[in-house]
Write an enzyme that holds these catalytic residues in place. Structure first.
Site, short mmCIF file in Angstrom:
data_model
loop_
_atom_site.label_atom_id
_atom_site.label_comp_id
_atom_site.label_asym_id
_atom_site.label_seq_id
_atom_site.Cartn_x
_atom_site.Cartn_y
_atom_site.Cartn_z
N ASP A 84 0.85 -1.19 0.00
CA ASP A 84 0.00 0.00 0.00
C ASP A 84 0.88 1.24 0.00
OD1 ASP A 84 -2.32 -1.41 -0.01
OD2 ASP A 84 -3.08 -0.66 1.91
N ASP A 109 0.11 4.21 1.10
CA ASP A 109 -0.06 5.05 2.29
C ASP A 109 0.58 4.39 3.51
OD1 ASP A 109 -1.87 3.00 2.26
OD2 ASP A 109 -3.60 4.21 2.82
N HIS A 166 -2.07 -10.14 9.47
CA HIS A 166 -2.68 -8.83 9.70
C HIS A 166 -2.47 -8.40 11.15
CE1 HIS A 166 -5.60 -5.62 9.66
NE2 HIS A 166 -5.86 -5.82 8.38
N PRO A 167 -2.03 -7.16 11.39
CA PRO A 167 -1.72 -6.73 12.76
C PRO A 167 -2.91 -6.71 13.70
CG PRO A 167 -1.71 -4.85 11.26
CD PRO A 167 -1.79 -6.08 10.41
N GLU A 175 -8.68 -7.94 -0.50
CA GLU A 175 -8.12 -8.63 0.67
C GLU A 175 -8.90 -9.91 0.98
OE1 GLU A 175 -6.28 -6.69 4.41
OE2 GLU A 175 -8.37 -7.14 4.98
#
Length: 216
Positions: free
Chosen positions: A73, A75, A95-96, A165
């Site tokens: 990504d 950003d 994924h965090p 995703e």
């Protein structure tokens, strides 16, 4: 080579690069056809076209220029070293927000009508869509399959819970990553650092969603 795919590039700042690194900001052309630019208004639609864009980039350019590709990504921000330890045939990141969660809390696509569907009793991890990579050949296969499934859903007027995703998680459920990276490779700046994560190497920056996602 760093390749940034954007709807418009006039905003892109000058970036100092060390060593023989090439930065390309791709606008228009086969990356973003004008017909596509004029029809995508929702951020979900742009996100859902990511797999198509990566597949097309591999076909037209990347397959001739490298052995590995990582899709990140824009950003986001690098904080620490990210090196050859991350290389593998097919690489995913936990994924965090879900690495401590149980499977029933994963936000998989749960509607059987979607090609991204994952039953409640299946799933190993919830993978971050903001970072994935691997060999050019394996990433090409991943993006081609996900693109086809996204387009099939679109024909049936279905949008998966988390767009590409969700389809990435479906693909990786049945095509296991050869390398799985910890959340230190895709942290979220909104999340408080935990004791388990000693080093944050790459993270999603805090954004004004009211400005960049006005339809949420």
């Amino acid at each position: 080579m760093w390749l940034v795919v954007a709807k418009g590039g006039s905003w892109w700042p000058k970036v100092a690069r060390g060593g023989p690194r090439l930065l390309v900001v791709a606008q228009g052309g086969w990356w973003w056809p004008n017909s596509l630019l004029s029809t995508l208004y929702r951020w979900q639609e742009i996100s859902a076209r990511r797999m198509e864009i990566i597949q097309t980039a591999i076909e037209h350019q990347i397959s001739r220029e490298g052995d590995y590709i990582f899709c990140l990504d824009v950003d986001s921000k690098f904080h620490a070293r990210w090196g050859a330890e991350s290389l593998g045939r097919l690489v995913a990141v936990i994924h965090p927000w879900f690495y401590q969660a149980t499977r029933d809390l994963f936000t998989y696509e749960r509607r059987p009508a979607s090609t991204a569907y994952i039953p409640m009793d299946e799933g190993d991890y919830y993978y971050a869509g903001a970072v994935f990579g691997g060999s050019v050949e394996d990433v090409y296969t991943l993006t081609k399959v996900c693109r086809n499934q996204l387009e099939e859903d679109a024909r049936n007027s279905i949008e998966a819970a988390w767009q590409e995703e969700s389809h990435l998680n479906r693909y990786l459920l049945y095509n296991k990553p050869s390398k799985l990276l910890s959340p230190e490779y895709q942290w979220d700046d909104k999340k408080t650092k935990t004791n388990e994560v000693k080093v944050i190497r790459f993270s999603s920056v805090i954004k004004n969603y009211a400005e960049i996602r006005p339809n949420v």
